[in-house]
Scaffold this motif. Structure first.
Motif, PDB file in Angstrom:
ATOM      1  N   ARG A   1       5.574   0.426   9.785  1.00 40.53           N
ATOM      2  CA  ARG A   1       4.054   0.443   9.387  1.00 40.53           C
ATOM      3  C   ARG A   1       3.365  -0.626   9.867  1.00 40.53           C
TER       4      ARG A   1
ATOM      5  N   ARG B   1       8.329  -0.337   5.885  1.00 43.09           N
ATOM      6  CA  ARG B   1       7.195  -1.239   6.227  1.00 43.09           C
ATOM      7  C   ARG B   1       7.212  -1.890   7.475  1.00 43.09           C
TER       8      ARG B   1
ATOM      9  N   LEU C   1       0.865  -1.388   0.059  1.00 50.80           N
ATOM     10  CA  LEU C   1      -0.116  -0.112   0.056  1.00 50.80           C
ATOM     11  C   LEU C   1       0.822   1.196  -0.151  1.00 50.80           C
ATOM     12  N   ASP C   2       1.836   1.267   0.833  1.00 50.19           N
ATOM     13  CA  ASP C   2       2.594   2.437   0.861  1.00 50.19           C
ATOM     14  C   ASP C   2       4.274   2.313   0.327  1.00 50.19           C
TER      15      ASP C   2
END
Length: 367
Positions: free
Chosen positions: A194, A191, A185-186
């Protein structure tokens, strides 16, 4: 009394073709649900029920017998097929909120975690151990004093310009599911950090929607589940994928390497983008499109149009290649060696029995 035992109870059913839930009153109701779920390939006389810990076959009841007299609401029942079942070519997506599967052999999972120098998971999860998996490669390299290898991506069908779908390996640190979704997603940067935020997203949704994520679905009270899922050593599964799909309004296609089936979370909800994960039995990686040979993961294309069937077709080819290369673990038939006494073992049951008999808890898979 018998009358009080005739109420409907909710059960989690583990089938060779996936997972489901059912609210039923009698064993006849349960048998009909199982037959319908398995389809025409299997009939009622070719499967048996396993319950308890570790799972053990239960005596075949009469169809009129009350479920509540033998089972508890929220309990997991495993269906063991005694004849070969051909998996469906295109299995249907889950129609009920999916659930994380509890591991019947928590002791073996703890032993495997200790073999890798990790904390044992605080909650049973689905354990397997694949010599091709990043976890085992790291453990074996460390035991030999070698640098921990980085796993290469696995190419599949692509364009003439070098674009293709690959398996992007996510670090094996007990948060691979959350890290894979965060990467998709980002992007790859940050990661891991997140991933912890995604655990909090799941916890908040579960606490806010007690009707959907009831104790029967979670397998434990919501407060206990939340305390567990927020721990970094706790693995995610179906519940977590369903929550993240809904929260981010994104379809999540989870491909299983061993069965080659795909569970599509968020299907039919009108989401316009899709991400694809690959599960090998112990670990989640990400399926991405790389733009050219050797392209860094920062350039990965991770989100796809949910109506683009060509991506799903390419992903199935990749999963098929991974399956033929045995990039998965069959937990009933895989071979292990005890690294304490060098004894060869077969499957989870063999390793668990050996651990109980000897106290040895350091294993590695071999082929």
């Amino acid at each position: 009394d018998a009358q009080s035992q005739m109420g409907a109870i909710r059960l989690r059913i583990r089938l060779p073709t996936g997972q489901t839930t059912v609210e039923a009153t009698t064993f006849g109701d349960l048998a009909d649900h199982i037959d319908n779920s398995l389809g025409d390939a299997v009939h009622g006389n070719s499967w048996q029920l396993l319950t308890g810990y570790p799972p053990a076959p239960m005596a075949k009841p009469n169809r009129a017998d009350a479920l509540a007299a033998t089972l508890k609401s929220g309990e997991t029942v495993t269906v063991k097929v005694t004849e070969h079942v051909s998996p469906p070519v295109q299995p249907p997506a889950p129609t009920a909120p999916p659930m994380a599967v509890a591991d019947e052999d928590a002791e073996l999972q703890a032993a495997m975690a200790l073999s890798l120098g990790k904390k044992a998971p605080a909650q049973p999860v689905v354990p397997t151990f694949d010599s091709e998996d990043a976890d085992l490669r790291a453990a074996m390299a460390a035991s030999l004093g070698h640098p921990v290898p980085t796993a290469p991506t696995a190419p599949v069908v692509g364009s003439a310009h070098g674009e293709r779908l690959v398996r992007r390996v996510i670090p094996a640190d007990n948060s691979c599911l959350f890290a894979a979704v965060a990467h998709a997603l980002d992007g790859a940067s940050g990661r891991r950090e997140r991933a912890d935020g995604l655990r909090r997203v799941v916890a908040d949704v579960v606490l806010a929607d007690g009707e959907t994520y009831s104790e029967a679905v979670l397998g434990q009270p919501a407060a206990e589940y939340v305390s567990w899922i927020l721990k970094q050593e706790s693995w995610g599964g179906g519940i977590e994928l369903a929550v993240l799909s809904s929260h981010f309004k994104t379809e999540i296609a989870a491909f299983d390497v061993q069965s080659q089936r795909v569970d599509l979370f968020g299907q039919g909800a009108g989401y316009t983008q899709r991400i694809c994960l690959l599960y090998d039995g112990i670990h989640y990686d990400l399926i991405v499109r790389t733009l050219f040979e050797g392209a860094p993961e920062e350039l990965d294309v991770c989100c796809f149009n949910s109506t683009d069937d060509s991506v799903m077709a390419e992903a199935r080819v990749l999963v098929g290649e991974q399956h033929r290369a045995r990039k998965f673990t069959d937990t009933q038939a895989f071979t292990l060696r005890c690294l304490v006494c060098q004894r060869g073992l077969v499957g989870q049951e063999g390793a668990l029995a050996h651990a109980k008999d000897t106290g040895h808890t350091n294993f590695a898979e071999y082929k």
